[in-house]
Scaffold this active site. Structure first.
Site, PDB file in Angstrom:
ATOM      1  N   MET A  76       0.790  -1.225  -0.065  1.00 39.36           N
ATOM      2  CA  MET A  76       0.202   0.195   0.050  1.00 39.36           C
ATOM      3  C   MET A  76       0.962   1.237  -0.123  1.00 39.36           C
ATOM      4  O   MET A  76       0.385   2.489   0.084  1.00 39.36           O
ATOM      5  CB  MET A  76      -1.136   0.105   1.174  1.00 39.36           C
ATOM      6  N   ILE A 104      -1.326  -1.894   8.390  1.00 40.92           N
ATOM      7  CA  ILE A 104      -0.255  -0.885   8.650  1.00 40.92           C
ATOM      8  C   ILE A 104       0.842  -1.315   8.305  1.00 40.92           C
ATOM      9  O   ILE A 104       1.046  -2.707   8.160  1.00 40.92           O
ATOM     10  CB  ILE A 104      -0.354  -0.980  10.258  1.00 40.92           C
ATOM     11  N   SER A 153      -6.469   3.287  16.654  1.00 35.79           N
ATOM     12  CA  SER A 153      -5.761   2.775  18.026  1.00 35.79           C
ATOM     13  C   SER A 153      -5.941   3.590  18.801  1.00 35.79           C
ATOM     14  O   SER A 153      -6.026   5.080  18.555  1.00 35.79           O
ATOM     15  CB  SER A 153      -4.283   2.476  17.648  1.00 35.79           C
ATOM     16  N   TYR A 166       4.095   5.841  14.273  1.00 33.36           N
ATOM     17  CA  TYR A 166       2.737   5.204  14.262  1.00 33.36           C
ATOM     18  C   TYR A 166       1.543   5.967  14.524  1.00 33.36           C
ATOM     19  O   TYR A 166       0.676   6.206  14.045  1.00 33.36           O
ATOM     20  CB  TYR A 166       2.982   4.001  15.175  1.00 33.36           C
ATOM     21  N   ALA A 168       1.375   9.350  14.839  1.00 32.23           N
ATOM     22  CA  ALA A 168       1.047  10.409  14.081  1.00 32.23           C
ATOM     23  C   ALA A 168       0.106   9.612  12.919  1.00 32.23           C
ATOM     24  O   ALA A 168      -0.714  10.536  12.671  1.00 32.23           O
ATOM     25  CB  ALA A 168       2.564  11.055  13.398  1.00 32.23           C
ATOM     26  N   LYS A 170      -1.863   7.363  12.999  1.00 36.03           N
ATOM     27  CA  LYS A 170      -3.317   7.382  13.378  1.00 36.03           C
ATOM     28  C   LYS A 170      -3.999   8.752  13.867  1.00 36.03           C
ATOM     29  O   LYS A 170      -5.118   8.623  13.527  1.00 36.03           O
ATOM     30  CB  LYS A 170      -3.340   6.285  14.458  1.00 36.03           C
TER      31      LYS A 170
HETATM   32  N1  LIG Z   1      -2.919  -5.385  17.643  1.00 32.41           N
HETATM   33  C1  LIG Z   1      -2.944  -4.554  18.282  1.00 32.41           C
HETATM   34  O1  LIG Z   1      -2.649  -4.371  19.374  1.00 32.41           O
HETATM   35  C2  LIG Z   1      -3.515  -3.283  17.599  1.00 32.41           C
HETATM   36  C3  LIG Z   1      -4.031  -3.124  16.280  1.00 32.41           C
HETATM   37  N2  LIG Z   1      -4.409  -1.836  15.921  1.00 32.41           N
HETATM   38  C4  LIG Z   1      -4.912  -1.741  14.505  1.00 32.41           C
HETATM   39  O2  LIG Z   1      -5.484  -2.963  14.071  1.00 32.41           O
HETATM   40  C5  LIG Z   1      -5.112  -3.000  12.839  1.00 32.41           C
HETATM   41  C6  LIG Z   1      -4.423  -4.439  12.334  1.00 32.41           C
HETATM   42  O3  LIG Z   1      -3.439  -4.697  13.443  1.00 32.41           O
HETATM   43  P1  LIG Z   1      -2.802  -5.949  13.717  1.00 32.41           P
HETATM   44  O4  LIG Z   1      -3.757  -7.145  13.051  1.00 32.41           O
HETATM   45  O5  LIG Z   1      -2.147  -6.295  14.765  1.00 32.41           O
HETATM   46  O6  LIG Z   1      -1.721  -6.085  12.473  1.00 32.41           O
HETATM   47  P2  LIG Z   1      -0.602  -7.318  11.635  1.00 32.41           P
HETATM   48  O7  LIG Z   1       0.475  -6.872  11.742  1.00 32.41           O
HETATM   49  O8  LIG Z   1      -1.156  -8.673  12.289  1.00 32.41           O
HETATM   50  O9  LIG Z   1      -1.436  -7.064  10.133  1.00 32.41           O
HETATM   51  C7  LIG Z   1      -1.040  -6.220   9.276  1.00 32.41           C
HETATM   52  C8  LIG Z   1      -1.434  -6.312   8.054  1.00 32.41           C
HETATM   53  O10 LIG Z   1      -1.238  -5.484   7.178  1.00 32.41           O
HETATM   54  C9  LIG Z   1      -0.576  -6.000   5.984  1.00 32.41           C
HETATM   55  N3  LIG Z   1       0.652  -4.939   5.665  1.00 32.41           N
HETATM   56  C10 LIG Z   1       1.628  -4.889   6.161  1.00 32.41           C
HETATM   57  N4  LIG Z   1       2.501  -3.974   5.464  1.00 32.41           N
HETATM   58  C11 LIG Z   1       1.869  -3.567   4.354  1.00 32.41           C
HETATM   59  C12 LIG Z   1       1.925  -2.833   3.167  1.00 32.41           C
HETATM   60  N5  LIG Z   1       3.069  -2.091   3.293  1.00 32.41           N
HETATM   61  N6  LIG Z   1       0.929  -2.746   2.404  1.00 32.41           N
HETATM   62  C13 LIG Z   1      -0.141  -3.482   2.405  1.00 32.41           C
HETATM   63  N7  LIG Z   1      -0.362  -4.236   3.460  1.00 32.41           N
HETATM   64  C14 LIG Z   1       0.614  -4.397   4.463  1.00 32.41           C
HETATM   65  C15 LIG Z   1       0.162  -7.302   6.704  1.00 32.41           C
HETATM   66  O11 LIG Z   1       0.341  -8.194   5.734  1.00 32.41           O
HETATM   67  P3  LIG Z   1       1.786  -8.258   4.623  1.00 32.41           P
HETATM   68  O12 LIG Z   1       2.930  -8.524   5.697  1.00 32.41           O
HETATM   69  O13 LIG Z   1       1.382  -9.731   4.019  1.00 32.41           O
HETATM   70  O14 LIG Z   1       1.665  -7.280   3.931  1.00 32.41           O
HETATM   71  C16 LIG Z   1      -1.203  -7.724   7.481  1.00 32.41           C
HETATM   72  O15 LIG Z   1      -2.147  -8.402   6.825  1.00 32.41           O
HETATM   73  C17 LIG Z   1      -4.108  -2.039  12.433  1.00 32.41           C
HETATM   74  O16 LIG Z   1      -4.627  -0.747  11.824  1.00 32.41           O
HETATM   75  C18 LIG Z   1      -3.602  -1.521  13.743  1.00 32.41           C
HETATM   76  O17 LIG Z   1      -2.992  -0.135  13.763  1.00 32.41           O
HETATM   77  C19 LIG Z   1      -4.834  -0.874  16.697  1.00 32.41           C
HETATM   78  C20 LIG Z   1      -4.392  -1.050  18.138  1.00 32.41           C
HETATM   79  C21 LIG Z   1      -3.737  -2.058  18.678  1.00 32.41           C
HETATM   80  C1  LIG Z   2      -0.202  -0.001  25.402  1.00 34.11           C
HETATM   81  C2  LIG Z   2      -1.086   0.582  24.762  1.00 34.11           C
HETATM   82  C3  LIG Z   2      -2.407   0.713  25.293  1.00 34.11           C
HETATM   83  C4  LIG Z   2      -2.523   0.660  26.996  1.00 34.11           C
HETATM   84  C5  LIG Z   2      -2.866  -0.536  27.343  1.00 34.11           C
HETATM   85  O1  LIG Z   2      -2.352  -1.313  28.143  1.00 34.11           O
HETATM   86  O2  LIG Z   2      -4.133  -0.908  27.016  1.00 34.11           O
HETATM   87  C6  LIG Z   2      -1.417  -0.244  23.249  1.00 34.11           C
HETATM   88  C7  LIG Z   2      -2.762   0.077  22.851  1.00 34.11           C
HETATM   89  C8  LIG Z   2      -2.270   0.307  21.168  1.00 34.11           C
HETATM   90  C9  LIG Z   2      -1.224  -0.249  21.050  1.00 34.11           C
HETATM   91  C10 LIG Z   2      -0.311  -0.338  19.824  1.00 34.11           C
HETATM   92  C11 LIG Z   2      -1.034  -0.429  18.512  1.00 34.11           C
HETATM   93  O3  LIG Z   2      -1.943   0.264  18.298  1.00 34.11           O
HETATM   94  C12 LIG Z   2      -0.738  -1.320  17.435  1.00 34.11           C
HETATM   95  C13 LIG Z   2       0.763  -1.451  17.189  1.00 34.11           C
HETATM   96  C14 LIG Z   2       0.976  -2.376  16.164  1.00 34.11           C
HETATM   97  C15 LIG Z   2       2.366  -2.488  15.932  1.00 34.11           C
HETATM   98  O4  LIG Z   2       2.400  -3.925  15.168  1.00 34.11           O
HETATM   99  C16 LIG Z   2       3.263  -2.670  17.073  1.00 34.11           C
HETATM  100  C17 LIG Z   2       2.761  -2.351  18.371  1.00 34.11           C
HETATM  101  C18 LIG Z   2       1.656  -1.274  18.536  1.00 34.11           C
HETATM  102  C19 LIG Z   2       2.585   0.008  18.335  1.00 34.11           C
HETATM  103  C20 LIG Z   2       0.888  -1.409  19.733  1.00 34.11           C
HETATM  104  C21 LIG Z   2       1.578  -1.220  21.031  1.00 34.11           C
HETATM  105  C22 LIG Z   2       0.702  -1.368  22.471  1.00 34.11           C
HETATM  106  C23 LIG Z   2      -0.273  -0.371  22.404  1.00 34.11           C
HETATM  107  C24 LIG Z   2       0.258   1.199  22.285  1.00 34.11           C
END
Ligand SMILES: NC(=O)C1=CN([C@@H]2O[C@H](COP(=O)(O)OP(=O)(O)OC[C@H]3O[C@@H](n4cnc5c(N)ncnc54)[C@H](OP(=O)(O)O)[C@@H]3O)[C@@H](O)[C@H]2O)C=CC1
Ligand SMILES: C[C@H](CCC(=O)O)[C@H]1CC[C@H]2[C@@H]3C(=O)C[C@@H]4C[C@H](O)CC[C@]4(C)[C@H]3CC[C@]12C
Length: 276
Positions: A76, A104, A153, A166, A168, A170
């Protein structure tokens, strides 16, 4: 109020036959959303970079009952991909009901290194591509009176340490999509925008990034994925998940921001944060 009032009750049949795009669907929350939507018999178009993973997710979606499932692989941060994805939806379905923006790019959980190039690239992947996808999708969503779901997030509402680039990206999503929501309402365009404010969720990448620093127990990705779909279908303005921790943080941030900042700092195992 009447025009924009949302249906109160969620029913999984509401997704049957709907045409849904999920980005970042090869792992984590996006993968789980694909499986829920497949069980609900939606048509799916999934995106991410890794073709092998997408193939497996598509296979599983078909086993679970998806009306149809296909994928487009690519990064992306490439400016042409958003248009390509929406063209595929138009050519195969002739329309679109829901756009779930979830992907992301890679970012660590560490002190800001000073790498401005990384910030620029992450903005392209986590923010600009969301704007481009939504822009390309809007004509079809206007036609279907559909929905845009933006996965963000708590780090996009309250900035903690070690997530500067990150966080910034969001915050930017909130600014753009909350403004766009207002414009759609002014223009009486019935396309909903749901901003999902998530706390710590137990995806592999998040646990790998932060578990040595943050002792909290993450919330389950399966339930999180279902709550995101439900909020989108019900045309909610925002989802706060998990409600208890995200709600408490937002409340404390609005009445005592410095107290919250110091609680966050003192709850981290700072000695385990690596400097790059
Ligand atoms: N897990 C958490 O604690 C939290 C998550 N979120 C949000 O939830 C959403 C999902 O997070 P999560 O499931 O943890 O993330 P993952 O890392 O598990 O998944 C990320 C996805 O994005 C794809 N991706 C990565 N880089 C690119 C790129 N350059 N272009 C297109 N696709 C890409 C990855 O697939 P591939 O590598 O194959 O491209 C994968 O499918 C995000 O928006 C995140 O900000 C918010 C707060 C907390
Ligand atoms: C610690 C934070 C909130 C406080 C709590 O304990 O609930 C987390 C809430 C959101 C998280 C981040 C996030 O948004 C997803 C990112 C995904 C990346 O792959 C790396 C980790 C994150 C930066 C993740 C880190 C913890 C929080 C800030």
């Amino acid at each position: 109020f009447y025009f924009y009032s949302a249906p109160e009750n969620f029913n999984e049949e509401m997704l049957r036959g709907k045409r849904v795009i999920v980005t970042g669907a090869s792992s984590g929350i996006g993968e789980q959303m694909a499986y829920h939507l497949a069980r609900m018999e939606a048509h799916l178009l999934l995106t991410a970079r890794t073709e092998a993973k997408l193939q497996k997710v598509v296979e599983r979606c078909l086993e679970l009952g998806a009306a149809s499932a296909r994928y487009i692989s690519g990064s992306m941060d490439s400016p042409s991909l958003p248009e390509q994805v929406l063209r595929e939806a138009e050519n195969t379905w002739g329309g679109l009901d829901m756009l779930i923006l979830n992907h992301i790019g890679q970012s660590g959980f560490t002190y800001f290194s000073g790498d401005v190039g990384h910030v620029r690239k992450l903005l392209e992947t986590n923010f600009v591509s969301y704007v481009a996808l939504a822009t390309a999708a809007l004509p079809m969503l206007k036609e279907s009176e559909g929905s845009i779901v933006v996965v963000s997030s708590i780090a996009g509402k309250i900035a903690g340490p070690f997530t500067a680039p990150y966080s910034a990206t969001k915050f930017a999503l909130d600014g753009f999509f909350s403004s766009l929501r207002q414009e759609l309402i002014i223009d009486k365009v019935n396309v909903s925008i749901t901003l999902c404010i998530l706390g710590y969720i137990n995806t592999e990448s998040a646990v790998r990034a932060v578990s040595h620093v943050i002792p909290d127990t993450p919330a389950p990705k399966e339930e999180c994925a279902l709550e995101i779909i439900r909020a989108g279908v019900l045309r909610r303005r925002e989802l706060h998940y998990p409600g208890s921790s995200v709600g408490t943080m937002l409340l404390l941030h609005s009445i005592a921001p410095e107290l919250l900042d110091s609680i966050v700092r003192s709850s981290y195992r700072l000695e385990n944060v690596q400097r790059t």
